[in-house]
Structures are given as structure tokens and as C-alpha cells.
Design an enzyme around this catalytic site. Structure first.
Site, PDB file in Angstrom:
ATOM      1  N   LYS A 108       0.906  -1.162  -0.036  1.00  0.00           N
ATOM      2  CA  LYS A 108      -0.166  -0.144  -0.093  1.00  0.00           C
ATOM      3  C   LYS A 108       0.908   1.118   0.146  1.00  0.00           C
ATOM      4  CE  LYS A 108      -4.636   0.646   0.483  1.00  0.00           C
ATOM      5  NZ  LYS A 108      -5.573  -0.301   0.047  1.00  0.00           N
TER       6      LYS A 108
HETATM    7  N1  GLU Z   1      -7.252  -0.024  -3.260  1.00  0.00           N
HETATM    8  C1  GLU Z   1      -7.890  -1.152  -3.588  1.00  0.00           C
HETATM    9  C2  GLU Z   1      -8.079  -2.086  -2.421  1.00  0.00           C
HETATM   10  O1  GLU Z   1      -7.938  -1.963  -1.254  1.00  0.00           O
HETATM   11  C3  GLU Z   1      -7.501  -2.049  -4.808  1.00  0.00           C
HETATM   12  C4  GLU Z   1      -6.119  -2.396  -4.964  1.00  0.00           C
HETATM   13  C5  GLU Z   1      -5.513  -2.809  -6.270  1.00  0.00           C
HETATM   14  O2  GLU Z   1      -6.313  -2.955  -7.052  1.00  0.00           O
HETATM   15  O3  GLU Z   1      -4.270  -3.246  -6.247  1.00  0.00           O
HETATM   16  O4  GLU Z   1      -8.192  -3.457  -2.490  1.00  0.00           O
END
Ligand code: GLU
Length: 416
Positions: A108
Site C-alpha cells: 500500500k
Molecule cells: N485499493 C484497492 C484495495 O484496497 C484496490 C487495490 C488494487 O487494485 O491493487 O483493494
């Protein structure tokens, strides 16, 4: 007396991880390796603002675990996106991609900024500077960002462009891009589509009729608004919705397309002619069949969990319930479907986008939506079976499946 301090988001997520590790009998060394992020980068993000002065923001990319594939996870622009929160969210990505059996690890990123305070040009400059500062960690086979809270397809377009200036055109370096420049059809609606599907399935399995079920949604951004729109296709009634500035309620069901139009014009949810204004607190305590937190983390707490008047909580947001709230809901017999299952639709279609980019081939939207629901359903059935066979909650089941898969990958690779 021992002073008890509030747990941080990462500590809270790790309570769930520790339970799973305990039930799987993992050694202390394995637990330590799987709990802690493999790599963290802290960067300064200086931006020349439109009036000429310089603001310096702080950004992070946390790569939690890469045992099952390239690191994968969104980038969050939010004033509270500190390193501990980003760590918590990165670890949730590890368990989420493993639970859904996608060939990715978990990561993240975040910049501590309120994106609503910046102009489009400032956001473009911030995104480019942040991308250049973390670029050495990224690559289509290393780490692939995506949108999250406060970022969107435009942000990903800027990231792809900044990355491409150094490495050549590389659409698979980020997902969630605009369709015109390599994004996947169906990515924008994917998380909401998965949430709506899961609400429908769970309600049926709880012997509730989704047709006419009263749904309350906290959050009317990408995930909340798509969930609301798609739920109407299942015949559900969305009776309450809230945004950052408050909510609206209509016991007969809200007209979602009209509410979206109202939000587009006025910039907020309250003031909608088709309902009455309510506060965010009132919204969470509305009597309903399904409550869907689809905004920020830690909104269901020990303070409000005893007051919820719902049968089912479906976690569209990441980490919306504190562990105390989780315990209270379990004691009260309110079923909770966990974030790492419920909101996986986004990363599932990110996976499809990445494969399409690598193959330089585009899928039809119907294929995307069909394959999305297949993977959602498999994850849902896995969690249900594990919860039933072990007499544990759905969250415990989801973590146990995810943690076991990552532990197995570590063992097979043989690097420790
Ligand atoms: N931000 C989204 C999540 O928390 C998508 C992450 C992604 O597609 O890599 O799952």
C-alpha cells in the site's frame, strides 16, 4: 494500574493475523516474518503550489509481503494516511490477494495530504514527484499500484506517464487507469459490483430476501455509489446514504441516480430533495437488514457497535471495524462479512487489467464482470466452508485461508 493505550491500525489487523497464525500452528519465526512488512519506503514529496510557494508532503510505499507474486495495492491520498495506517492496509492486501488466490503479494502507498485542497495541476505535480521518489520499487513484475481513497483513474494515468518517462511505455506498471490508455473495462465499478454480489449471496444464505431488503451505505465515493447503483439491480432498497458532510434517509428507498446527480451538482449528499438529512452517527444506527461501511477505517467502534440495528454488516471499506466492535457484533449475533473478502472486486479486476496489459489484449466488459463474479464466488464459498467447518467467524476464516496460503508459498520457495 497498567495504562491501556489504544491499539494502532496495524496492531489491530495483527490481532486477526495472530489468531490465524495460532490456529495454523505457525512458529514464532514464521509469525514474525509474515506479520512485519518486508520493506518500507518513506519519501518527502515537495510540490510547488500554484501561488509559487513550496509545500512538503510525506509519502510512503509499504511492501508487506511478496511471497505469492509482485506486490499489489493502492495509493491513498488522505490526511490520516500515516505509516502505521499504510502498513495495516498493506498487510490487508497480502491476506486479500491470497484469499482470492490472485498471483500477487500485498502493498500500500499513501501521501499525507487532503486532495480536496489541491488544484488539478498541484495534484498532477504531487503524483509525479511521489512516483519518481518510489519508482525504483515499482515495475510490472515487482510492485503495481492502483487507486484507493483520494486517488482515481486520473492519478494512475499520471503515475503511468511519470514511470514511462523513465522506463518506456509500461501500462502494466499501475492498474485502475482510464480505459482510453490501457485501463480495463469494468474496473471502475468492480469493487461495488463485488460488494453488491456478496450482499445478495450472503442475504440469501441467511434466508433474507434481498428483494426489498433495506440497505444503509456509509460513503458515497467510488465504492459506495457503485454498490448503491448495482444493488438496485438485485431489487434491494437503499434507504440511507452518507458522504463526508452527512447523509440522507428515505424509508421508501432513495433514488440513487438522482442522488448521484445531486452530489455532482452540489458537491455533497445532504440537501437532497428525495430524502431527509441525517448525521453520519444517525445513519449508522438506522434500522436495516444490511449496513455497508464504504468509507474510511475505524467507524464501527465499541461505542456504536451496541447501538447498530442491522442483521448483517458488509465491510466494503478497508478495516472499518475495531476488534472491540467485532467482538460486540459477534456477541449480538450480527453477522460480519470481512473487508478482505467483500472489497476484493477492485484488486480482482486490477489483476485482469494487468494481464490484459501484459498481453496487449482487451477483454469485453461482459467477460470482465463474469470472471469477477466467478472469483468472488469462489472466495465466498471458501470462507463459508471454513467458517462452518471450524465454527469460527467469517473474518477468522478469511484470515486463516489467506495466512495459510502465504505461509505455504514461503515454505515452497524455501528462502528461509
Ligand atoms: N485499493 C484497492 C484495495 O484496497 C484496490 C487495490 C488494487 O487494485 O491493487 O483493494
Amino acid at each position: 494500574m497498567v495504562a491501556t493505550r489504544k491499539l494502532t491500525p496495524f496492531e489491530e489487523v495483527n490481532l486477526f493475523f495472530d489468531q490465524a497464525a495460532e490456529s495454523l500452528g505457525l512458529s514464532d519465526g514464521h509469525r514474525e516474518m509474515l506479520r512485519r512488512p518486508w520493506r518500507e519506503l518513506h519519501v518527502q514529496v515537495p510540490v510547488r503550489m500554484d501561488d509559487g510557494h513550496i509545500e512538503v508532503f510525506t509519502g510512503y510505499r509499504v511492501q508487506h509481503n511478496g511471497a505469492r507474486g509482485p506486490y499489489k495495492g493502492g495509493i491513498r491520498y488522505h490526511p490520516e494516511a500515516d505509516v502505521d495506517e499504510v502498513r495495516a492496509l498493506a498487510s490487508l492486501m497480502t491476506w486479500k490477494t491470497a484469499l482470492m488466490n490472485l498471483p500477487f503479494g500485498g502493498a500500500k502507498g499513501g501521501v499525507q495530504v487532503d486532495p480536496g485542497e489541491l488544484s488539478v495541476a498541484e495534484l498532477n505535480r504531487l503524483t509525479r514527484r511521489y512516483t519518481l521518489n518510489i519508482e525504483h520499487l515499482l515495475a510490472p513484475n515487482r510492485d503495481i499500484p492502483a487507486p484507493d481513497l483520494g486517488t482515481n483513474a486520473q492519478t494512475m494515468a499520471w503515475m503511468m506517464d511519470a514511470y514511462g518517462q523513465l522506463h518506456g511505455h509500461s501500462p502494466a506498471c499501475v492498474t485502475g487507469k482510464p480505459v482510453e490508455i490501457g485501463g480495463s473495462l469494468g474496473r471502475d465499478s468492480a469493487t461495488g459490483r463485488g460488494v453488491a454480489y456478496l450482499i445478495n449471496q450472503t442475504a440469501r444464505d441467511m434466508n433474507m430476501n434481498p428483494d426489498g431488503a433495506r440497505i444503509v451505505i456509509q460513503g458515497f465515493g467510488n465504492v459506495g455509489s457503485w454498490t448503491a447503483r448495482l444493488l438496485q439491480e438485485y431489487g434491494c432498497q437503499v434507504i440511507g446514504v452518507s458522504g463526508v458532510r452527512g447523509g440522507v434517509y428515505n424509508s421508501k428507498g432513495l433514488d440513487i441516480p438522482a442522488l448521484l446527480e445531486h452530489q455532482r451538482e452540489s458537491g455533497a449528499v445532504p440537501g437532497f430533495a428525495g430524502g431527509e438529512d441525517i448525521t453520519n452517527e444517525e445513519l449508522l444506527e438506522l434500522e436495516c437488514e444490511v449496513l455497508v461501511p464504504a468509507a474510511i477505517g475505524n467507524v464501527l467502534t465499541a461505542a456504536n457497535a451496541p447501538k447498530l440495528r442491522t442483521k448483517l454488516v458488509v465491510e466494503a471499506a478497508n478495516h472499518p471495524a475495531t476488534p472491540e466492535a467485532d467482538d460486540i457484533l459477534a456477541e449480538r449475533g450480527i453477522q460480519v462479512m470481512p473487508d478482505i473478502l467483500v472489497n476484493a472486486g477492485g484488486v480482482i479486476v486490477s489483476y485482469f487489467e494487468w494481464t490484459q496489459n501484459l498481453q496487449e489484449f482487451r477483454w469485453e466488459e461482459s467477460r470482465v464482470n463474469e470472471e469477477l463474479l466467478k472469483i468472488m464466488d469462489r472466495g465466498y464459498q471458501d470462507v463459508r466452508e471454513m467458517a462452518a467447518s471450524q465454527s469460527i467467524t467469517h473474518r477468522q476464516a478469511a484470515f486463516r485461508i489467506g495466512v495459510e496460503r502465504v505461509a505455504r508459498a514461503v515454505e515452497l520457495r524455501g528462502f528461509v
